[in-house]
Scaffold this motif. Structure first.
Motif, mmCIF file in Angstrom:
data_model
loop_
_atom_site.group_PDB
_atom_site.id
_atom_site.type_symbol
_atom_site.label_atom_id
_atom_site.label_comp_id
_atom_site.label_asym_id
_atom_site.label_seq_id
_atom_site.Cartn_x
_atom_site.Cartn_y
_atom_site.Cartn_z
ATOM 1 N N VAL A 8 1.718 -0.666 -0.710
ATOM 2 C CA VAL A 8 0.449 -1.134 -0.085
ATOM 3 C C VAL A 8 0.382 -1.530 1.419
ATOM 4 O O VAL A 8 1.394 -2.274 1.916
ATOM 5 C CB VAL A 8 0.070 -2.520 -1.038
ATOM 6 C CG1 VAL A 8 -1.111 -2.875 -0.530
ATOM 7 C CG2 VAL A 8 -0.025 -1.952 -2.580
ATOM 8 N N TYR A 9 -0.542 -1.315 2.108
ATOM 9 C CA TYR A 9 -0.724 -1.677 3.567
ATOM 10 C C TYR A 9 -1.916 -2.597 3.450
ATOM 11 O O TYR A 9 -2.906 -2.473 3.081
ATOM 12 C CB TYR A 9 -0.881 -0.493 4.397
ATOM 13 C CG TYR A 9 0.296 0.478 4.646
ATOM 14 C CD1 TYR A 9 1.217 -0.007 5.443
ATOM 15 C CD2 TYR A 9 0.475 1.436 3.634
ATOM 16 C CE1 TYR A 9 2.361 1.026 5.606
ATOM 17 C CE2 TYR A 9 1.496 2.314 3.672
ATOM 18 C CZ TYR A 9 2.436 2.028 4.819
ATOM 19 O OH TYR A 9 3.461 2.872 4.868
ATOM 20 N N VAL A 10 -1.848 -4.081 4.117
ATOM 21 C CA VAL A 10 -2.542 -4.765 4.305
ATOM 22 C C VAL A 10 -2.643 -5.270 5.805
ATOM 23 O O VAL A 10 -1.728 -5.437 6.413
ATOM 24 C CB VAL A 10 -2.503 -6.140 3.532
ATOM 25 C CG1 VAL A 10 -3.352 -7.299 3.758
ATOM 26 C CG2 VAL A 10 -2.462 -5.804 1.975
ATOM 27 N N ALA A 11 -4.034 -5.379 6.281
ATOM 28 C CA ALA A 11 -4.100 -5.875 7.704
ATOM 29 C C ALA A 11 -4.357 -7.231 7.589
ATOM 30 O O ALA A 11 -5.045 -7.874 6.715
ATOM 31 C CB ALA A 11 -5.342 -5.089 8.313
ATOM 32 N N LEU A 12 -3.752 -8.053 8.489
ATOM 33 C CA LEU A 12 -3.945 -9.508 8.889
ATOM 34 C C LEU A 12 -4.598 -9.738 10.284
ATOM 35 O O LEU A 12 -3.996 -9.160 11.351
ATOM 36 C CB LEU A 12 -2.711 -10.191 8.631
ATOM 37 C CG LEU A 12 -1.797 -10.028 7.503
ATOM 38 C CD1 LEU A 12 -0.930 -8.607 7.457
ATOM 39 C CD2 LEU A 12 -0.767 -11.070 7.043
ATOM 40 N N VAL A 61 -0.333 -5.631 10.864
ATOM 41 C CA VAL A 61 -0.261 -5.030 9.526
ATOM 42 C C VAL A 61 1.208 -5.357 8.660
ATOM 43 O O VAL A 61 2.036 -5.229 9.102
ATOM 44 C CB VAL A 61 -0.615 -3.421 9.511
ATOM 45 C CG1 VAL A 61 -0.399 -2.768 8.350
ATOM 46 C CG2 VAL A 61 -1.738 -3.385 10.085
ATOM 47 N N THR A 62 0.883 -5.518 7.427
ATOM 48 C CA THR A 62 2.129 -5.471 6.423
ATOM 49 C C THR A 62 2.336 -4.509 5.538
ATOM 50 O O THR A 62 1.371 -4.031 4.951
ATOM 51 C CB THR A 62 2.302 -6.777 5.868
ATOM 52 O OG1 THR A 62 3.356 -7.024 5.091
ATOM 53 C CG2 THR A 62 1.208 -7.175 4.828
ATOM 54 N N ARG A 63 3.499 -3.843 5.102
ATOM 55 C CA ARG A 63 3.667 -3.106 3.920
ATOM 56 C C ARG A 63 4.507 -3.515 3.009
ATOM 57 O O ARG A 63 5.574 -4.442 3.412
ATOM 58 C CB ARG A 63 4.299 -1.641 4.563
ATOM 59 C CG ARG A 63 4.625 -0.812 3.562
ATOM 60 C CD ARG A 63 5.496 0.275 4.261
ATOM 61 N NE ARG A 63 6.810 0.071 4.987
ATOM 62 C CZ ARG A 63 7.422 0.397 5.665
ATOM 63 N NH1 ARG A 63 7.021 1.536 6.579
ATOM 64 N NH2 ARG A 63 8.458 -0.115 6.179
ATOM 65 N N PHE A 64 4.305 -3.496 1.830
ATOM 66 C CA PHE A 64 4.847 -3.845 0.582
ATOM 67 C C PHE A 64 4.904 -3.118 -0.706
ATOM 68 O O PHE A 64 3.972 -2.260 -0.673
ATOM 69 C CB PHE A 64 4.664 -5.360 0.441
ATOM 70 C CG PHE A 64 3.128 -5.534 0.092
ATOM 71 C CD1 PHE A 64 2.776 -5.408 -1.172
ATOM 72 C CD2 PHE A 64 2.417 -6.083 1.211
ATOM 73 C CE1 PHE A 64 1.473 -5.764 -1.491
ATOM 74 C CE2 PHE A 64 1.116 -6.213 1.152
ATOM 75 C CZ PHE A 64 0.457 -6.224 -0.310
ATOM 76 N N THR A 65 5.742 -3.171 -1.450
ATOM 77 C CA THR A 65 5.547 -2.531 -2.837
ATOM 78 C C THR A 65 5.172 -3.633 -3.750
ATOM 79 O O THR A 65 5.351 -4.739 -3.690
ATOM 80 C CB THR A 65 7.220 -2.143 -3.433
ATOM 81 O OG1 THR A 65 7.612 -1.515 -2.404
ATOM 82 C CG2 THR A 65 7.125 -1.685 -4.715
#
Length: 161
Positions: A8-12, A61-65
């Motif tokens: 997943v990628y989320v913008a902050l 931006v962050t990336r995580f599982t």
């Protein structure tokens, strides 16, 4: 959804208060959420507001599982926003914190609450530049992140130290 999780990628983003500190804290809170692992944060950038007003934004931006369902992830993101004083006075109002799901694996989601892939991310340097920090070879429906970056080079963005 795989039990191993979905990338997943989320913008902050934030442009009120101590914006960078808020983003760092929000990322830590997200990383501590059950169902989220291996969170990686891109560099921080400063940008002028787009379709908005107020002070410059700090963005990343962050990336995580993730093993959370998309709507459950959205609930968690909105709870973190509220913990940081997010109010929704009007569309694109200045904000203490904005968290947007950009990509949830390869899923196409279009509900009243959530649209993924994010419908405008390919038009915004403040998303594409930090996204390229994490996944320079990523392909979006509109083209590669590298090619899309060339289309937004007129949007001023400054990497923060």
């Amino acid at each position: 959804m795989s039990t191993a999780g979905t990338t997943v990628y989320v913008a902050l983003g934030a442009n009120l208060g101590q914006a960078r500190q808020t983003l760092e804290t929000a990322a830590a809170e997200l990383a501590a959420t059950p169902g989220i692992q291996d969170l990686t944060l891109a560099h921080f950038y400063s940008t002028a507001p787009v379709d908005s007003s107020g002070p410059d934004y700090v963005n990343t931006v962050t990336r995580f599982t993730c093993t959370l369902a998309p709507e459950d992830l959205l609930d968690r993101l909105q709870a973190i926003e509220q913990e940081h004083g997010r109010t929704r006075l009007y569309r694109n109002a200045p904000r203490t914190l904005d968290l947007d799901v950009l990509l949830y694996g390869q899923e196409q989601i279009d509900t009243e609450r959530l649209t993924v892939p994010h419908p405008r991310m390919h038009e915004r340097a403040f998303v594409l530049v930090p996204l390229a920090d994490l996944a320079p070879e990523l392909e979006l429906a509109q083209g590669s992140v590298k090619d899309l970056l060339a289309q937004v080079r007129d949007q001023a963005i400054t990497r923060l130290g």
